[in-house]
Design a protein around this motif. Sequence first.
Motif, PDB file in Angstrom:
ATOM      1  N   GLY A 190     -25.634  19.061  -1.994  1.00 13.36           N
ATOM      2  CA  GLY A 190     -25.108  17.618  -2.054  1.00 13.36           C
ATOM      3  C   GLY A 190     -23.690  17.397  -2.706  1.00 13.36           C
ATOM      4  N   ARG A 191     -22.914  18.757  -3.113  1.00 12.32           N
ATOM      5  CA  ARG A 191     -21.775  18.528  -3.680  1.00 12.32           C
ATOM      6  C   ARG A 191     -20.757  17.985  -2.954  1.00 12.32           C
ATOM      7  NH1 ARG A 191     -20.953  23.186  -7.601  1.00 12.32           N
ATOM      8  NH2 ARG A 191     -19.191  21.665  -8.229  1.00 12.32           N
ATOM      9  N   THR A 192     -20.934  18.188  -1.628  1.00 10.47           N
ATOM     10  CA  THR A 192     -20.039  17.860  -0.287  1.00 10.47           C
ATOM     11  C   THR A 192     -20.558  17.691   0.828  1.00 10.47           C
ATOM     12  OG1 THR A 192     -17.945  18.845   0.670  1.00 10.47           O
ATOM     13  CG2 THR A 192     -19.772  20.563   0.268  1.00 10.47           C
ATOM     14  N   ASP A 193     -19.890  16.944   1.683  1.00  9.26           N
ATOM     15  CA  ASP A 193     -20.421  16.831   3.095  1.00  9.26           C
ATOM     16  C   ASP A 193     -19.957  17.715   4.131  1.00  9.26           C
ATOM     17  OD1 ASP A 193     -22.111  14.618   2.166  1.00  9.26           O
ATOM     18  OD2 ASP A 193     -20.549  13.089   2.322  1.00  9.26           O
ATOM     19  N   ASN A 194     -19.045  18.554   3.646  1.00 11.21           N
ATOM     20  CA  ASN A 194     -18.486  19.702   4.339  1.00 11.21           C
ATOM     21  C   ASN A 194     -19.328  20.796   4.477  1.00 11.21           C
ATOM     22  OD1 ASN A 194     -16.629  21.375   5.612  1.00 11.21           O
ATOM     23  ND2 ASN A 194     -15.112  21.370   3.921  1.00 11.21           N
ATOM     24  N   LYS A 195     -19.765  21.133   5.469  1.00 10.88           N
ATOM     25  CA  LYS A 195     -20.503  22.416   5.794  1.00 10.88           C
ATOM     26  C   LYS A 195     -19.878  23.508   5.746  1.00 10.88           C
ATOM     27  CE  LYS A 195     -23.883  19.906   8.697  1.00 10.88           C
ATOM     28  NZ  LYS A 195     -24.245  19.939  10.449  1.00 10.88           N
ATOM     29  N   GLU A 196     -18.449  23.590   5.797  1.00  8.49           N
ATOM     30  CA  GLU A 196     -17.759  24.929   5.995  1.00  8.49           C
ATOM     31  C   GLU A 196     -17.817  25.705   4.791  1.00  8.49           C
ATOM     32  OE1 GLU A 196     -13.915  24.312   7.692  1.00  8.49           O
ATOM     33  OE2 GLU A 196     -14.528  23.037   9.375  1.00  8.49           O
ATOM     34  N   ILE A 197     -17.835  27.077   4.892  1.00  9.94           N
ATOM     35  CA  ILE A 197     -17.643  27.764   3.746  1.00  9.94           C
ATOM     36  C   ILE A 197     -16.436  28.124   3.279  1.00  9.94           C
ATOM     37  CG2 ILE A 197     -18.578  29.869   2.981  1.00  9.94           C
ATOM     38  CD1 ILE A 197     -20.739  30.092   4.438  1.00  9.94           C
ATOM     39  N   ASN A 198     -16.083  27.927   1.987  1.00 11.88           N
ATOM     40  CA  ASN A 198     -14.368  28.280   1.964  1.00 11.88           C
ATOM     41  C   ASN A 198     -14.464  29.635   1.445  1.00 11.88           C
ATOM     42  OD1 ASN A 198     -13.518  25.782   2.274  1.00 11.88           O
ATOM     43  ND2 ASN A 198     -14.180  24.967   0.554  1.00 11.88           N
ATOM     44  N   ARG A 199     -13.610  30.593   1.975  1.00  8.21           N
ATOM     45  CA  ARG A 199     -13.589  31.904   1.524  1.00  8.21           C
ATOM     46  C   ARG A 199     -12.251  32.173   1.125  1.00  8.21           C
ATOM     47  NH1 ARG A 199     -18.325  35.203   5.002  1.00  8.21           N
ATOM     48  NH2 ARG A 199     -19.596  33.391   5.031  1.00  8.21           N
ATOM     49  N   LEU A 259     -29.405  30.963  -1.147  1.00 12.77           N
ATOM     50  CA  LEU A 259     -28.284  31.737  -0.801  1.00 12.77           C
ATOM     51  C   LEU A 259     -28.852  32.264   0.786  1.00 12.77           C
ATOM     52  CD1 LEU A 259     -27.143  33.921  -3.749  1.00 12.77           C
ATOM     53  CD2 LEU A 259     -26.073  31.611  -2.637  1.00 12.77           C
ATOM     54  N   ASP A 260     -30.138  32.620   0.853  1.00 15.20           N
ATOM     55  CA  ASP A 260     -30.496  33.037   2.344  1.00 15.20           C
ATOM     56  C   ASP A 260     -30.457  31.936   3.279  1.00 15.20           C
ATOM     57  OD1 ASP A 260     -30.916  35.776   1.172  1.00 15.20           O
ATOM     58  OD2 ASP A 260     -33.117  35.407   1.160  1.00 15.20           O
ATOM     59  N   ILE A 261     -30.843  30.838   2.932  1.00 12.77           N
ATOM     60  CA  ILE A 261     -30.715  29.616   3.618  1.00 12.77           C
ATOM     61  C   ILE A 261     -29.489  29.318   3.949  1.00 12.77           C
ATOM     62  CG2 ILE A 261     -31.242  27.063   3.908  1.00 12.77           C
ATOM     63  CD1 ILE A 261     -33.938  27.730   2.275  1.00 12.77           C
ATOM     64  N   ALA A 262     -28.529  29.289   3.089  1.00 14.98           N
ATOM     65  CA  ALA A 262     -27.146  28.988   3.418  1.00 14.98           C
ATOM     66  C   ALA A 262     -26.465  29.887   4.404  1.00 14.98           C
ATOM     67  CB  ALA A 262     -26.142  29.038   2.158  1.00 14.98           C
ATOM     68  N   ASN A 263     -26.834  31.164   4.170  1.00 16.06           N
ATOM     69  CA  ASN A 263     -26.389  32.215   4.954  1.00 16.06           C
ATOM     70  C   ASN A 263     -26.680  32.238   6.346  1.00 16.06           C
ATOM     71  OD1 ASN A 263     -24.755  33.456   3.139  1.00 16.06           O
ATOM     72  ND2 ASN A 263     -26.336  34.780   2.153  1.00 16.06           N
ATOM     73  N   TYR A 264     -28.033  31.685   6.318  1.00 17.81           N
ATOM     74  CA  TYR A 264     -28.918  31.646   7.537  1.00 17.81           C
ATOM     75  C   TYR A 264     -28.102  30.780   8.687  1.00 17.81           C
ATOM     76  CZ  TYR A 264     -32.130  30.965  11.505  1.00 17.81           C
ATOM     77  OH  TYR A 264     -32.553  30.944  12.793  1.00 17.81           O
ATOM     78  N   PHE A 265     -27.822  29.649   7.944  1.00 16.59           N
ATOM     79  CA  PHE A 265     -27.191  28.323   8.820  1.00 16.59           C
ATOM     80  C   PHE A 265     -25.808  28.291   8.761  1.00 16.59           C
ATOM     81  CE2 PHE A 265     -31.738  26.622   7.824  1.00 16.59           C
ATOM     82  CZ  PHE A 265     -31.924  26.298   9.147  1.00 16.59           C
ATOM     83  N   ASN A 266     -25.116  29.290   7.958  1.00 17.89           N
ATOM     84  CA  ASN A 266     -23.691  29.335   7.949  1.00 17.89           C
ATOM     85  C   ASN A 266     -23.112  28.169   7.350  1.00 17.89           C
ATOM     86  OD1 ASN A 266     -21.352  30.826   8.144  1.00 17.89           O
ATOM     87  ND2 ASN A 266     -20.896  30.002  10.041  1.00 17.89           N
ATOM     88  N   VAL A 267     -23.882  27.504   6.220  1.00  9.71           N
ATOM     89  CA  VAL A 267     -23.208  26.338   5.408  1.00  9.71           C
ATOM     90  C   VAL A 267     -23.077  26.874   4.129  1.00  9.71           C
ATOM     91  CG1 VAL A 267     -24.519  24.805   7.074  1.00  9.71           C
ATOM     92  CG2 VAL A 267     -25.301  25.547   5.016  1.00  9.71           C
ATOM     93  N   SER A 268     -22.358  26.194   3.381  1.00 12.05           N
ATOM     94  CA  SER A 268     -22.228  26.426   1.950  1.00 12.05           C
ATOM     95  C   SER A 268     -23.262  25.980   1.171  1.00 12.05           C
ATOM     96  CB  SER A 268     -20.612  25.727   1.632  1.00 12.05           C
ATOM     97  OG  SER A 268     -20.936  24.139   1.367  1.00 12.05           O
TER      98      SER A 268
END
Length: 71
Positions: A62-71, A47-56
Motif C-alpha cells: 500500500g505504499r504506492t498505487d503503481n503496480k509496476e516494478i521499478n528496476r 516476495l513470492d506473491i509479488a513475483n507471481y503477480f508481477n507487481v511491486s
Amino acid sequence: MLLRRINDLRIDNDLSIAQLARNINVSPRSLQYYLKGQYELPIPILLDIANYFNVSTDYLLGRTDNKEINR
C-alpha cells in the motif's frame, strides 16, 4: 491494505486460495491464515506473491498505487 490487494489480485486472476497457494509453494491453510490476518505474512512469501503477480511489494504493502516494478 496488504491483504485486500492480494485478495483482489487473486480474484482478478480467477484463482482460488488453493491455486495461488500451489503456485507459490505454501499450504492452502497457511495462505488462508495469512490472507485473514491470523498469521503475519513472512517476507519470503510476500516476495513470492509479488513475483507471481508481477507487481511491486510496495504496491502490495500500500505504499504506492503503481503496480509496476521499478528496476
